[in-house]
Design an enzyme around this catalytic site. Sequence first.
Site, short mmCIF file in Angstrom:
data_model
loop_
_atom_site.label_atom_id
_atom_site.label_comp_id
_atom_site.label_asym_id
_atom_site.label_seq_id
_atom_site.Cartn_x
_atom_site.Cartn_y
_atom_site.Cartn_z
N TYR A 99 25.31 34.35 -19.37
CA TYR A 99 25.95 33.04 -19.22
C TYR A 99 27.42 33.14 -18.80
O TYR A 99 28.17 32.18 -18.96
CB TYR A 99 25.80 32.23 -20.50
CG TYR A 99 24.38 31.76 -20.72
CD1 TYR A 99 23.83 30.75 -19.93
CD2 TYR A 99 23.58 32.34 -21.70
CE1 TYR A 99 22.52 30.33 -20.12
CE2 TYR A 99 22.27 31.90 -21.89
CZ TYR A 99 21.75 30.91 -21.10
OH TYR A 99 20.45 30.48 -21.27
N ARG A 101 11.65 24.86 -11.55
CA ARG A 101 12.67 23.88 -11.94
C ARG A 101 12.04 22.49 -12.10
O ARG A 101 12.38 21.75 -13.02
CB ARG A 101 13.82 23.88 -10.94
CG ARG A 101 14.59 25.23 -11.03
CD ARG A 101 15.88 25.26 -10.28
NE ARG A 101 16.91 24.42 -10.86
CZ ARG A 101 17.61 24.69 -11.95
NH1 ARG A 101 17.38 25.79 -12.63
NH2 ARG A 101 18.56 23.88 -12.36
N HIS A 161 14.82 28.11 -19.75
CA HIS A 161 15.80 28.33 -18.69
C HIS A 161 15.03 28.79 -17.47
O HIS A 161 14.05 29.52 -17.58
CB HIS A 161 16.81 29.43 -19.08
CG HIS A 161 17.53 29.99 -17.89
ND1 HIS A 161 18.67 29.43 -17.39
CD2 HIS A 161 17.24 31.04 -17.06
CE1 HIS A 161 19.07 30.12 -16.32
NE2 HIS A 161 18.21 31.10 -16.11
N ASN A 177 16.88 22.92 -25.25
CA ASN A 177 15.99 22.37 -24.22
C ASN A 177 14.83 23.29 -23.86
O ASN A 177 14.23 23.16 -22.80
CB ASN A 177 16.80 21.95 -22.99
CG ASN A 177 17.54 23.10 -22.35
OD1 ASN A 177 17.19 24.26 -22.53
ND2 ASN A 177 18.57 22.79 -21.58
N GLU A 219 19.20 37.84 -12.52
CA GLU A 219 18.67 37.59 -13.86
C GLU A 219 17.47 38.47 -14.17
O GLU A 219 17.35 39.03 -15.27
CB GLU A 219 18.32 36.10 -14.01
CG GLU A 219 19.55 35.22 -14.00
CD GLU A 219 19.26 33.73 -14.02
OE1 GLU A 219 20.21 32.96 -14.24
OE2 GLU A 219 18.10 33.31 -13.81
N LYS A 265 13.36 29.69 -24.84
CA LYS A 265 14.53 29.80 -25.73
C LYS A 265 14.16 29.77 -27.22
O LYS A 265 13.03 29.42 -27.58
CB LYS A 265 15.50 28.66 -25.40
CG LYS A 265 16.10 28.76 -24.00
CD LYS A 265 17.05 27.61 -23.74
CE LYS A 265 17.68 27.70 -22.37
NZ LYS A 265 18.63 26.58 -22.14
#
Length: 140
Positions: free
Chosen positions: A51, A87, A117, A114, A128, A11
């Site tokens: 999103y 993850r 993603h 954060n 995605e 990000k």
Amino acid sequence: MAIERTFSIIKPDATARNLTGAVNAIIEKAGLRIVAQKRILMTRAQAETFYAVHKARPFFGELVDFMISGPVVVQVLEGEGAILKYRDVMGATDPSKAADGTIRKAHAKSIGENSVHGSDAADTAAIEIAQFFSGNEIVG
């Protein structure tokens, strides 16, 4: 466990701090292969589509604004159990609750900023990946 692919975004908060290489090193150390990667400026339309599941939530506009605020690095990762493995490697959304050694513990600034993603399921990963990569851009 089966070889699978997952989608990742490094990000704007991380790319602004030149952390692409540091994040990639953590990904690769975890045994995941980066089989596609490109640095892009996400458009508002791309971010809103990406999103869309959060469209009714109060943070949607702020999230979209953040994701278009600077370059991101979109990636396809491959490996055994890649979705769950990535993850785990990312860590908890709240960096204060993330485990040591995770990307978010090491690099995230906040819950909102954060750093990364990752897809949450196989069907999400496929959607995605297809939003940002054509088949010939993924080299495994």
